[in-house]
Design a protein around this motif. Structure first.
Motif, PDB file in Angstrom:
ATOM      1  N   PRO A 122       0.759  -1.434   0.025  1.00 34.95           N
ATOM      2  CA  PRO A 122       0.043  -0.140   0.065  1.00 34.95           C
ATOM      3  C   PRO A 122       0.608   1.273   0.239  1.00 34.95           C
ATOM      4  O   PRO A 122       0.206   2.291  -0.208  1.00 34.95           O
ATOM      5  N   HIS A 123       2.000   1.122   0.317  1.00 31.68           N
ATOM      6  CA  HIS A 123       2.925   2.349   0.249  1.00 31.68           C
ATOM      7  C   HIS A 123       3.278   2.682  -1.273  1.00 31.68           C
ATOM      8  O   HIS A 123       3.987   3.669  -1.349  1.00 31.68           O
ATOM      9  N   ALA A 162      -0.757  -1.451  -7.200  1.00 29.53           N
ATOM     10  CA  ALA A 162      -1.330  -0.414  -6.320  1.00 29.53           C
ATOM     11  C   ALA A 162      -2.543   0.175  -6.711  1.00 29.53           C
ATOM     12  O   ALA A 162      -3.402   0.600  -5.973  1.00 29.53           O
ATOM     13  N   GLN A 211      -7.670  -3.492  -8.339  1.00 31.35           N
ATOM     14  CA  GLN A 211      -8.608  -3.763  -7.393  1.00 31.35           C
ATOM     15  C   GLN A 211      -8.482  -5.404  -7.086  1.00 31.35           C
ATOM     16  O   GLN A 211      -8.835  -5.962  -6.131  1.00 31.35           O
ATOM     17  N   GLY A 242      -1.461  -6.378  -1.456  1.00 35.81           N
ATOM     18  CA  GLY A 242      -3.081  -6.177  -0.848  1.00 35.81           C
ATOM     19  C   GLY A 242      -3.912  -6.422  -1.635  1.00 35.81           C
ATOM     20  O   GLY A 242      -4.871  -5.370  -1.701  1.00 35.81           O
ATOM     21  N   ARG A 274      -7.251  -6.559   2.925  1.00 32.83           N
ATOM     22  CA  ARG A 274      -6.397  -6.541   4.336  1.00 32.83           C
ATOM     23  C   ARG A 274      -5.857  -7.857   4.782  1.00 32.83           C
ATOM     24  O   ARG A 274      -4.631  -8.010   5.193  1.00 32.83           O
ATOM     25  N   ARG A 319      -2.837  -8.752   2.634  1.00 31.54           N
ATOM     26  CA  ARG A 319      -1.360  -8.162   3.076  1.00 31.54           C
ATOM     27  C   ARG A 319      -0.955  -8.862   4.429  1.00 31.54           C
ATOM     28  O   ARG A 319       0.235  -8.889   4.538  1.00 31.54           O
TER      29      ARG A 319
END
Length: 412
Positions: A203-204, A292, A295, A323, A374, A377
């Protein structure tokens, strides 16, 4: 400090667009204090970290704390069977002199199976121990994919059996492969599956989406080889059903290259599948940006029963690290992993209607999708961090060397 020769014909750093497992393991071995040399060929989509011209069909240098030797032996998935066999034979011949040059350990990482030849000869002629890394089951997988040449299959069986029996240790990527290794007489087998790069994906990472992707579309991404064994026609069938139903919330994105890609592109054009995008192979860092901005991760293989327990798709690890909830048509080990982690959905390998319906559900239920994302990840962090798996690989290599494995911390 031990001198280790790591034979992997398809080596790449994260700057390439292919798997980086051997990069992670070589770096971990070097950080554990070993002198590591990786010997590789010139693999389409890979980046070895070396630049400059080849001299006498070779170049070498230091990459991430270990030495890389790259031979000018080109290989890509679209080659004919004869061209691939020639590339494999050329690599095995080039790897023989360094294998016989006095290393303390040879690591033979297959695919291709021919990489075991120099390791076996080093064992028999010099007594050099070797660790056999079993990435694919040979000859079981080629046989399942339709290879019927009995002499070739017999030769593969003999070589695979010798590699398993004579190796000081076997590292298998799945339990199914481990069972095959034990049946062939392997003395010590460790299952070390594919790992997640939590720094490269996640997510970063800043998001990127193709220009044709509308803001309301959920991107469902397949990233990998486009060959007959990948069964990507199923994704086109699902896209056709979505289009026929007037469903505009999903765009299927196919990233990669392979012999089946031209036919897939022609078929998508013929059927007017404007909800499908084709992208060239992307370097891992660019793929991370696409994931990223996506979906759903798509895991797709042809409906071959042997795939269920004998494959360990690297793309699945990239999706989990990013993720992304995963929609898969692969039963067996991958399906169990998604179910246990509550991070994906598995449909029948042949059912395009079920695949399309699952895509619609995931696109229409963002809260449910976010929950699976979530969980994906979280599973990547808790169970599949490649640094932890690389530490286990170092321990397996040190055991093959005959010494108690040292204790060290896994580092980024």
């Amino acid at each position: 400090m031990s001198r280790i020769l790591y034979l992997h014909q398809h080596f790449s750093t994260p700057d390439g667009g292919t798997a980086t497992r051997s990069y992670a393991h070589a770096r971990a071995l070097a950080r554990a204090g070993h002198e590591v040399t990786v010997a590789t060929g010139r693999y389409a989509g890979a980046e070895t970290g070396l630049s400059g011209p080849f001299r006498l069909s070779r170049r070498d240098g230091e990459v991430a704390g270990f030495r890389v030797v790259e031979w000018d032996i080109p290989y890509e998935g679209g080659m004919s069977l004869g061209a691939r066999a020639l590339a494999f034979a050329r690599y095995a011949l080039r790897a023989l002199p360094p294998a016989l040059s006095g290393h303390d350990l040879v690591i033979a990482s297959s695919t291709p199976l021919s990489v075991a030849v120099p390791a076996l000869l080093a064992k028999r002629l010099r007594g050099t121990p070797f660790l056999f890394e079993m990435r694919d089951p040979w000859p079981e997988l080629p046989r399942a994919l339709g290879l019927r040449n009995r002499p070739i299959l017999a030769a593969m069986e003999a070589l695979a059996g010798a590699a398993c029996r004579e190796a000081s240790g076997v590292v298998a990527l799945s339990e199914g492969m481990a069972e095959l290794a034990r049946a062939r007489g392997a003395r010590r087998v460790e299952v070390i599956g594919q790992g997640c790069d939590l720094d490269l994906f996640g997510p970063h990472i800043p998001a990127w989406r193709p220009e044709e992707a509308a803001s309301h579309e959920a991107l469902a991404v397949y990233a990998g080889a486009h060959g007959n064994s990948n069964g990507l026609g199923l994704l086109l069938e699902a896209a056709a059903r979505l289009r026929a139903a007037g469903e505009a919330r999903v765009r299927i994105v196919l990233v990669g290259q392979g012999p089946a890609k031209p036919a897939l592109m022609r078929e998508a054009l013929r059927r007017g599948l404007r909800n499908v995008s084709f992208l060239p192979p992307l370097p891992k860092r660019e793929l991370a940006r696409l994931l990223a901005g996506s979906q759903i991760g798509l895991l797709c293989l042809a409906p071959v029963g042997e795939f269920a327990e004998w494959t360990a798709p690297n793309k699945l690890m990239d999706f989990l690290a990013a993720g992304l909830p995963v929609l898969s048509n692969l039963p067996g080990a991958a399906a169990r992993l998604l179910e246990e982690g509550e991070c994906g959905v598995t449909v029948d390998p042949r059912d395009a209607e079920a695949l399309a319906a699952a895509l619609v559900r995931m696109a229409a239920r963002p809260a449910e999708r976010l929950k699976m994302a979530r969980a994906a990840r979280d599973m990547a962090q808790r169970r599949l961090d490649r640094r932890l798996l690389a530490a286990r690989f170092v321990a397996a290599a040190e055991t093959a060397l005959g010494a108690p494995p040292r204790a060290f911390e896994a580092t980024a």
